[in-house]
Design an enzyme around this catalytic site. Sequence first.
Site, PDB file in Angstrom:
ATOM      1  N   CYS A 183      -1.710  10.270  -3.715  1.00 45.90           N
ATOM      2  CA  CYS A 183      -1.081   9.321  -2.866  1.00 45.90           C
ATOM      3  C   CYS A 183      -0.815   8.053  -2.892  1.00 45.90           C
ATOM      4  O   CYS A 183      -0.036   6.900  -2.295  1.00 45.90           O
ATOM      5  CB  CYS A 183      -1.864   9.425  -1.425  1.00 45.90           C
ATOM      6  SG  CYS A 183      -1.335  10.916  -0.918  1.00 45.90           S
ATOM      7  N   LYS A 184      -1.354   8.094  -4.004  1.00 43.30           N
ATOM      8  CA  LYS A 184      -1.459   6.065  -4.485  1.00 43.30           C
ATOM      9  C   LYS A 184      -0.756   5.898  -6.073  1.00 43.30           C
ATOM     10  O   LYS A 184      -1.153   6.476  -6.751  1.00 43.30           O
ATOM     11  CB  LYS A 184      -3.095   5.681  -4.511  1.00 43.30           C
ATOM     12  CG  LYS A 184      -3.140   4.219  -4.610  1.00 43.30           C
ATOM     13  CD  LYS A 184      -4.556   3.994  -4.606  1.00 43.30           C
ATOM     14  CE  LYS A 184      -5.629   2.302  -5.157  1.00 43.30           C
ATOM     15  NZ  LYS A 184      -5.403   1.720  -3.844  1.00 43.30           N
ATOM     16  N   ASP A 201      -8.882  -8.978  -5.208  1.00 41.00           N
ATOM     17  CA  ASP A 201      -8.891  -7.727  -3.683  1.00 41.00           C
ATOM     18  C   ASP A 201      -8.566  -9.023  -2.533  1.00 41.00           C
ATOM     19  O   ASP A 201      -7.662  -7.816  -1.833  1.00 41.00           O
ATOM     20  CB  ASP A 201     -10.265  -7.110  -3.548  1.00 41.00           C
ATOM     21  CG  ASP A 201     -11.052  -6.733  -4.351  1.00 41.00           C
ATOM     22  OD1 ASP A 201      -9.963  -5.914  -5.346  1.00 41.00           O
ATOM     23  OD2 ASP A 201     -12.359  -6.942  -4.567  1.00 41.00           O
ATOM     24  N   ASP A 210      -4.817  -2.596   4.011  1.00 41.73           N
ATOM     25  CA  ASP A 210      -5.033  -1.610   3.042  1.00 41.73           C
ATOM     26  C   ASP A 210      -4.342  -0.576   4.485  1.00 41.73           C
ATOM     27  O   ASP A 210      -4.623  -1.194   5.918  1.00 41.73           O
ATOM     28  CB  ASP A 210      -5.883  -1.296   2.812  1.00 41.73           C
ATOM     29  CG  ASP A 210      -6.112  -0.075   1.361  1.00 41.73           C
ATOM     30  OD1 ASP A 210      -4.887   0.099   1.579  1.00 41.73           O
ATOM     31  OD2 ASP A 210      -6.914  -0.087   0.893  1.00 41.73           O
ATOM     32  N   ASP A 239     -12.589  -5.072   1.673  1.00 41.32           N
ATOM     33  CA  ASP A 239     -12.082  -6.725   0.208  1.00 41.32           C
ATOM     34  C   ASP A 239     -12.698  -7.863   0.401  1.00 41.32           C
ATOM     35  O   ASP A 239     -12.725  -8.482   0.053  1.00 41.32           O
ATOM     36  CB  ASP A 239     -10.720  -6.345   0.554  1.00 41.32           C
ATOM     37  CG  ASP A 239     -10.105  -5.123  -0.354  1.00 41.32           C
ATOM     38  OD1 ASP A 239     -10.105  -4.659  -1.148  1.00 41.32           O
ATOM     39  OD2 ASP A 239      -8.396  -4.690   0.356  1.00 41.32           O
ATOM     40  N   GLY A 254      -3.558  -7.658  16.998  1.00 36.89           N
ATOM     41  CA  GLY A 254      -2.177  -7.092  17.351  1.00 36.89           C
ATOM     42  C   GLY A 254      -1.886  -6.081  16.046  1.00 36.89           C
ATOM     43  O   GLY A 254      -2.947  -5.410  15.477  1.00 36.89           O
ATOM     44  N   GLY A 255      -0.730  -5.960  15.646  1.00 32.95           N
ATOM     45  CA  GLY A 255      -0.121  -5.283  14.916  1.00 32.95           C
ATOM     46  C   GLY A 255       1.362  -4.549  14.353  1.00 32.95           C
ATOM     47  O   GLY A 255       2.016  -4.783  15.212  1.00 32.95           O
ATOM     48  N   ASP A 287     -14.507  -4.230  -4.792  1.00 35.06           N
ATOM     49  CA  ASP A 287     -15.132  -2.817  -3.827  1.00 35.06           C
ATOM     50  C   ASP A 287     -13.615  -1.871  -4.504  1.00 35.06           C
ATOM     51  O   ASP A 287     -12.977  -2.197  -5.302  1.00 35.06           O
ATOM     52  CB  ASP A 287     -14.614  -2.923  -2.370  1.00 35.06           C
ATOM     53  CG  ASP A 287     -13.129  -2.825  -2.060  1.00 35.06           C
ATOM     54  OD1 ASP A 287     -12.792  -3.875  -2.934  1.00 35.06           O
ATOM     55  OD2 ASP A 287     -12.479  -2.330  -1.728  1.00 35.06           O
TER      56      ASP A 287
END
Length: 343
Positions: free
Chosen positions: A5-6, A26, A44, A67, A118-119, A222
Amino acid sequence: MSIRCKVPQVELLSLLDGIGEGIGYDCSISQTKFPDIVMIQTTDFFFPLVDDPYFQGKIACANVLSDLYSFGIEDCDNMLMLLACSTDMTPEQRQWSSKLMIQGFNDQAICAGSKVSGGQTVKNPWPIVGGVATSILRTNEFIKPVNAKAGDVLVLTKPLGTQVCVNFHQWLSKPERWEKINSITNVEECEEVFNYATLSMARLNRVGARLMKKYDAHAATDVTGFGILGHSTNLAQNQLAPIRFEIHTLPIIKHMKKLEDHLNHPFKLLKGTSAETSGGLLICMSRENAELFCNEIYEIEKQPAWIIGDVIDQSSNNLDTSKNTSIILDNPKIIEVEPNTNF
């Protein structure tokens, strides 16, 4: 949970070539209009890896914050949440699972002393959760990940093996997969280690960040999607001095090695490329301080940390830092980490 998936690390680095200095860190470091004040920021997100959407939200939040923690930043000033609600679910399933992911993420942000302000939310076949973490600091208030010294040691604050463990648990509902391993394990063993892995992934690296400053850490990262070897190599390549990391010890969640061995190493756990989610901090510091760090983090959190490697001088390479790298020594010591509930 799958490394597929990465975007692979080599491919990602080629895509980012020419973007700018510090792109391999990071976190991003942005100068503000105020002298000596910078904005440290990271983002992330990922797909579900546990069954419980509340814990999925907690793990996602902890993963984003790690991070910042790898820069020795204990306090996050603000968080944004990124959420994709699954179109493959019924409206009722989508409602309750999304609400629980949001709650888990928000509760973990509060636990970290931060807040979600928020987001962005979209619809997607797979649910996704993650976010953005931001801190505003003076330039002397964080540890830039570039000052490892020959003679330092490498400290790891969480065990490896989360990818193997998550897949192990998924196989309980896949008889054709479980049949391949039921001769060496059982359901009780699987549930015990999966519960431990879930709690470990949800554990914040905040105490580790605070102790990095106390014990004069020189650099850190990390350990997440590229595995211990991928992230340690990236950290080595960020160093200003010509050095090499040599990893001699791998702390691994109990039973994960026997599964890896039995299945002929599909996850490359012992090679160091098995993906981790919300893994530990990998820290460069003096040996004396590393021992004090490991003792104190156990005193505070009742969770172990380990000295797993050494920082080796490579000044014979004519100070060429482009040859900085990380390796896992042949036949590394394996520490089977016992599951516990001290969270």
